[in-house]
Write a protein that holds these residues in place. Structure first.
Motif, PDB file in Angstrom:
ATOM      1  N   ARG A 132       0.830  -1.209   0.000  1.00 40.24           N
ATOM      2  CA  ARG A 132       0.000   0.000   0.000  1.00 40.24           C
ATOM      3  C   ARG A 132       0.860   1.254   0.000  1.00 40.24           C
ATOM      4  N   ILE A 133       0.376   2.271  -0.670  1.00 36.10           N
ATOM      5  CA  ILE A 133       1.050   3.570  -0.659  1.00 36.10           C
ATOM      6  C   ILE A 133       0.545   4.347   0.548  1.00 36.10           C
ATOM      7  N   LEU A 134       1.478   4.863   1.321  1.00 40.96           N
ATOM      8  CA  LEU A 134       1.158   5.673   2.494  1.00 40.96           C
ATOM      9  C   LEU A 134       1.793   7.049   2.345  1.00 40.96           C
ATOM     10  N   ILE A 135       1.078   8.064   2.771  1.00 44.95           N
ATOM     11  CA  ILE A 135       1.587   9.435   2.729  1.00 44.95           C
ATOM     12  C   ILE A 135       2.261   9.735   4.062  1.00 44.95           C
ATOM     13  N   ASP A 136       3.463  10.275   3.974  1.00 46.97           N
ATOM     14  CA  ASP A 136       4.221  10.701   5.148  1.00 46.97           C
ATOM     15  C   ASP A 136       3.781  12.130   5.463  1.00 46.97           C
ATOM     16  N   VAL A 137       2.995  12.298   6.503  1.00 44.18           N
ATOM     17  CA  VAL A 137       2.449  13.618   6.829  1.00 44.18           C
ATOM     18  C   VAL A 137       3.574  14.615   7.113  1.00 44.18           C
ATOM     19  N   GLU A 138       4.623  14.177   7.785  1.00 47.45           N
ATOM     20  CA  GLU A 138       5.761  15.071   8.044  1.00 47.45           C
ATOM     21  C   GLU A 138       6.431  15.464   6.726  1.00 47.45           C
ATOM     22  N   GLY A 139       6.592  14.512   5.825  1.00 45.01           N
ATOM     23  CA  GLY A 139       7.182  14.804   4.521  1.00 45.01           C
ATOM     24  C   GLY A 139       6.330  15.765   3.715  1.00 45.01           C
ATOM     25  N   PHE A 140       5.010  15.590   3.791  1.00 39.20           N
ATOM     26  CA  PHE A 140       4.094  16.513   3.110  1.00 39.20           C
ATOM     27  C   PHE A 140       4.264  17.918   3.678  1.00 39.20           C
ATOM     28  N   ASN A 141       4.315  18.038   4.999  1.00 36.13           N
ATOM     29  CA  ASN A 141       4.491  19.356   5.619  1.00 36.13           C
ATOM     30  C   ASN A 141       5.802  19.998   5.174  1.00 36.13           C
ATOM     31  N   ASP A 142       6.861  19.214   5.086  1.00 33.15           N
ATOM     32  CA  ASP A 142       8.150  19.735   4.603  1.00 33.15           C
ATOM     33  C   ASP A 142       8.024  20.227   3.168  1.00 33.15           C
ATOM     34  N   TRP A 143       7.306  19.471   2.330  1.00 36.11           N
ATOM     35  CA  TRP A 143       7.112  19.850   0.926  1.00 36.11           C
ATOM     36  C   TRP A 143       6.359  21.177   0.849  1.00 36.11           C
ATOM     37  N   VAL A 144       5.305  21.308   1.648  1.00 39.43           N
ATOM     38  CA  VAL A 144       4.524  22.553   1.650  1.00 39.43           C
ATOM     39  C   VAL A 144       5.404  23.723   2.052  1.00 39.43           C
ATOM     40  N   GLU A 145       6.193  23.534   3.086  1.00 39.64           N
ATOM     41  CA  GLU A 145       7.021  24.625   3.603  1.00 39.64           C
ATOM     42  C   GLU A 145       8.204  24.950   2.705  1.00 39.64           C
ATOM     43  N   SER A 146       8.526  24.065   1.765  1.00 37.59           N
ATOM     44  CA  SER A 146       9.650  24.325   0.862  1.00 37.59           C
ATOM     45  C   SER A 146       9.254  25.188  -0.332  1.00 37.59           C
ATOM     46  N   ALA A 147       7.953  25.416  -0.516  1.00 43.41           N
ATOM     47  CA  ALA A 147       7.474  26.203  -1.650  1.00 43.41           C
ATOM     48  C   ALA A 147       7.912  27.655  -1.501  1.00 43.41           C
ATOM     49  N   PRO A 148       8.217  28.315  -2.630  1.00 43.75           N
ATOM     50  CA  PRO A 148       8.561  29.735  -2.553  1.00 43.75           C
ATOM     51  C   PRO A 148       7.406  30.536  -1.967  1.00 43.75           C
ATOM     52  N   ARG A 149       7.728  31.524  -1.208  1.00 47.84           N
ATOM     53  CA  ARG A 149       6.703  32.364  -0.575  1.00 47.84           C
ATOM     54  C   ARG A 149       6.374  33.533  -1.493  1.00 47.84           C
TER      55      ARG A 149
END
Length: 70
Positions: A47-64
């Protein structure tokens, strides 16, 4: 004692808590917008599982962007 927060969730559960549709999540994985072992993993049962911490890191890495900037 508080239970530990869940780090990995199914695509369905992630869709419920994030607002992204299941289709959008699968598309981000297929298009390699989200990298394996950074934002998602494949569990031993396949099964594919989403890493919530990894998702949060991805969101925070976006240019502001600032309001009014283009």
């Amino acid at each position: 004692m508080k239970p530990a927060p869940i780090r990995y969730v199914t695509i369905g559960k992630f869709a419920e808590i994030s607002g992204y549709s299941e289709k959008a999540v699968r598309r981000k994985i297929e298009d390699r917008v989200w990298r394996e072992r950074e934002v998602w993993i494949k569990a031993p049962d396949g099964r594919i599982l989403i890493d919530v911490e990894g998702f949060n890191d991805w969101v925070e890495s976006a240019p502001r962007f600032h309001a009014g900037s283009r």
